[in-house]
Write a protein that holds these residues in place. Structure first.
Motif, mmCIF file in Angstrom:
data_model
loop_
_atom_site.group_PDB
_atom_site.id
_atom_site.type_symbol
_atom_site.label_atom_id
_atom_site.label_comp_id
_atom_site.label_asym_id
_atom_site.label_seq_id
_atom_site.Cartn_x
_atom_site.Cartn_y
_atom_site.Cartn_z
ATOM 1 N N TYR A 1 47.518 26.156 46.724
ATOM 2 C CA TYR A 1 47.386 27.345 47.561
ATOM 3 C C TYR A 1 48.254 27.217 48.803
ATOM 4 N N ASN B 1 47.749 31.921 45.751
ATOM 5 C CA ASN B 1 47.849 30.890 44.720
ATOM 6 C C ASN B 1 49.325 30.721 44.363
ATOM 7 N N THR C 1 53.393 22.301 42.075
ATOM 8 C CA THR C 1 52.703 23.539 41.685
ATOM 9 C C THR C 1 52.222 23.538 40.243
ATOM 10 N N SER D 1 50.679 28.435 42.534
ATOM 11 C CA SER D 1 50.845 28.069 41.130
ATOM 12 C C SER D 1 50.781 29.289 40.222
ATOM 13 N N ASP D 2 50.004 30.283 40.620
ATOM 14 C CA ASP D 2 49.799 31.464 39.788
ATOM 15 C C ASP D 2 49.587 32.688 40.674
ATOM 16 N N PRO E 1 45.028 24.671 40.991
ATOM 17 C CA PRO E 1 46.186 25.379 41.548
ATOM 18 C C PRO E 1 46.497 24.905 42.966
ATOM 19 N N SER F 1 43.892 32.889 49.686
ATOM 20 C CA SER F 1 44.011 33.790 48.540
ATOM 21 C C SER F 1 45.396 33.720 47.890
#
Length: 268
Positions: free
Chosen positions: A214, A221, A157, A223-224, A212, A219
């Protein structure tokens, strides 16, 4: 035999008679089990040193060399977790990271009793103790979104070139109390911290990646997963967590143990 010789003979044998009694505990084997809570201090919980977030259970076998010193081989299983959504820090809540990690730990630990604790012939049935040792930890960080569970160590990630190692060296240390409540049976409680030689117990260590990762939903994410920011809050290359290089976890436990005490003594 004169009186003086008899006295000398008795005084000569006295230490050996005490040694014979000491053999009942010296070198005794002990087995035990424990259970309690598990916690974690790291990128998602930076300051609360006693926060418990999961359960732990363990077992050990121990060699008592005398009433003060013993060495045990431990196995512990635990679970730790944290969720930014529950943080009192607004920036953490917006960051919205979370994890749940299962822990399998094996360790060798040296115990030191403060008092002359012994099952049969010691002077104290109660003692505080300290412990320290070395071991290894195998950990499996996961996250669950929309009913789907993801193994985070597989996903890279933070844009790592390779998966990080999910087995690491760990240094256990802490203290406790033990009480000999009946015959060879003792009960104990202890609080122990573990310094893990990894910063990935929570899958958070480095920086936000350029690309990133997924989940199954485009939609999502992983990683974030930040809130209230359409493009996320993680600028690529900026820090995701804190700057400490190692995570810490803790076990707080109560347990019971049985000591195999030999009744064999030397005779003279």
């Amino acid at each position: 035999m004169t009186l003086s010789k008899r006295i000398f003979f008795i005084l000569f044998l006295l230490p050996f008679s005490q040694l014979g009694k000491a053999q009942s505990f010296l070198g005794a084997w002990e087995i035990g089990v424990s259970a309690g809570g598990a916690g974690y201090v790291g990128d998602l919980n930076q300051y609360n040193l006693v926060q418990v977030s999961g359960l732990n259970a363990g077992a050990f076998v121990k060699r008592n060399f005398n009433s003060y010193i013993g060495v045990r081989l431990n196995y512990n299983y635990g679970q730790i977790k944290a969720d930014d959504a529950n943080s009192s820090n607004e920036q953490f809540r917006e960051r919205n990271l979370r994890f749940k990690t299962s822990l399998n730990e094996g360790s060798a630990i040296l115990d030191f009793n403060f008092f002359d604790y012994s099952i049969n012939d010691g002077t104290r049935r109660f003692t505080p103790y300290l412990f320290a040792g070395v071991g290894f930890i195998n950990f499996k960080p996961t996250v669950k979104y929309e009913g789907e569970t993801y193994r985070l160590d597989y996903l890279r990630t933070e844009g790592q070139e390779n998966e990080y190692n999910n087995t690491a060296l760990t240094i256990p240390f802490g203290g406790g109390l033990r009480y000999n409540y009946k015959d060879n049976w003792s009960i104990f409680t202890e609080l122990g911290y573990r310094t893990a030689f990894t910063d990935y117990l929570d899958d958070v260590s480095g920086v936000y990646p350029v690309k990133p990762v997924y989940g199954n939903n485009p939609s999502l994410n992983l990683s974030d997963p930040s809130l209230n920011k359409p493009n996320g809050i993680g600028v690529p290359g900026t820090q995701r967590g804190d700057f400490r290089k190692r995570d810490t976890y803790l076990f707080v436990s109560v347990g019971i143990s049985f000591t195999f005490v030999s009744s064999k003594c030397y005779s003279f």
